[in-house]
Design an enzyme around this catalytic site. Structure first.
Site, mmCIF file in Angstrom:
data_model
loop_
_atom_site.group_PDB
_atom_site.id
_atom_site.type_symbol
_atom_site.label_atom_id
_atom_site.label_comp_id
_atom_site.label_asym_id
_atom_site.label_seq_id
_atom_site.Cartn_x
_atom_site.Cartn_y
_atom_site.Cartn_z
ATOM 1 C CE LYS A 1 -9.812 8.816 7.854
ATOM 2 N NZ LYS A 1 -10.161 7.572 7.333
ATOM 3 C CE LYS B 1 -3.639 5.783 5.728
ATOM 4 N NZ LYS B 1 -4.348 4.644 6.207
ATOM 5 C CE LYS C 1 -9.529 1.530 1.694
ATOM 6 N NZ LYS C 1 -10.091 0.484 2.549
#
Ligand code: ADP
Ligand code: TRP
Length: 316
Positions: A116, A197, A200
């Site tokens: 992230k 994976k 969203k």
């Protein structure tokens, strides 16, 4: 402390719509575990989302939307305490205490943090690093024994075990060390990039939302990448959402049939949930009541844990 009782805790962030990865990795387990003799807590992790992009104007609606979707999928408020994380302020209180026990180096090793921090490199806020400490508080506040999650969250559950150990060593035996629970398919892959994976954050083409209409599901699957990894992923979706056995012959060199059958199976599987969601969406008062009741039950337990924690650390 009753070590035998099964206590299940899990959560999902209000980052948009739930997708098939969330369903297969987390929600399906939480729903199936309702058949087991256990105490269950499922919550919408709105405080976690603050470390990532969100829109204040729609945030509450998105949060309530995730709770509604969980109910529509089959979380039963009679058997599962469903609530919103920020309605139970003890989560952040315990998170601070855990922060003082957790080495920064442990947090810097977390894969999700590293990923992230790359994606949102202009917003590497301290919350992104602290994220798994809050998650440990979510889990240990209810003395969870099992945490149903997808593969990507296993490292955070391991860290939760470490944090429980740090606390117990310093202040005396208090927390049970919980285990991550995985399904047969703990990682559903992205349709657009099957090496990653389904998520969203990889954009619309990467995922199928649980509540996508049948035409949208068919359309997204038509565009799905059919590398060998992509085909394996589609076959596993068909196996999960279809009638079980797969006629491998039928799909040899026939990706169109595979995509059509997978689209139909997924649309059919979630038809009752789509209907239930339509009913819930016009009954906001019911969802509100469920969440108020859930917060009350969760809070009573969280408060009891915090009483013990404050006493153990000498604050009281
Ligand atoms: P996302 O990664 O899409 O933002 P969340 O972080 O809210 O979703 O994840 C909620 C739950 O769903 C977690 O238990 C997570 O492990 C699980 N999960 C998310 N993506 C997948 C996936 N592709 N396959 C399996 N489980 C997943
Ligand atoms: N971190 C989880 C995710 O990104 C969501 C979450 C927050 C969670 N708190 C939790 C999952 C506690 C399990 C238990 O998917």
């Amino acid at each position: 402390m009753d070590q035998q009782r099964n206590i299940i805790v899990t959560g999902a962030k209000p980052s948009g719509q739930l997708h098939l990865g969330n369903y297969v990795g987390m929600a399906a387990q939480a729903i199936d575990l309702q058949e087991m003799d256990a105490d269950r807590f499922v919550f919408v992790a709105d405080y976690h989302q603050l470390a990532e992009p969100f829109d204040p104007a729609s945030f509450r609606q998105v949060t309530l939307g995730i709770a509604t979707d969980l109910l529509a999928m089959g979380i039963d408020p009679e058997r599962t305490t469903l609530f919103i994380q920020s309605d139970v302020p003890e989560h952040t209180e315990l998170a601070w205490i855990f922060t003082t026990l957790t080495p920064v180096s442990f947090l810097e090793r977390m894969t999700q943090y590293k990923d992230k921090a790359l994606v949102q490199h202009q917003n590497v806020n301290a919350g992104l690093l602290q994220y798994p400490v809050l998650q440990a508080a979510d889990i240990l506040l209810y003395r969870a024994t099992q945490v149903p999650v997808g593969q990507d969250q296993v490292q955070h559950v391991e860290l939760t075990r470490d944090i429980a150990g740090f606390f117990n060593n310093k202040f005396g035996e208090t927390f049970v060390q919980p285990k991550a629970l995985l399904t047969k398919v703990p990682k559903v892959q992205s349709l657009a990039d099957p090496l990653k994976k389904m998520s969203k954050s990889l954009g619309e083409k990467s995922y199928i939302a649980v509540f996508d209409e049948p035409e949208v599901i068919a359309d997204k699957l038509k565009r799905a990448v059919t590398t060998p990894e992509g085909i394996t992923n589609l076959l596993s979706l068909l196996e999960i959402f279809g009638s079980g056995t797969i006629d491998a012959e039928r799909y040899a060199n026939n990706n169109v049939a595979l995509k059509d059958d997978a689209a139909q199976a997924i649309a059919h599987f979630f038809a009752p949930a789509r209907e239930k969601r339509r009913q819930l969406q016009v009954n906001a008062a019911y969802v509100h009541d469920v969440l108020a009741e859930g917060a009350k039950k969760a809070r009573a337990i969280a408060q009891a844990t915090m009483e013990e924690v404050r006493t153990k650390i000498g604050i009281r």
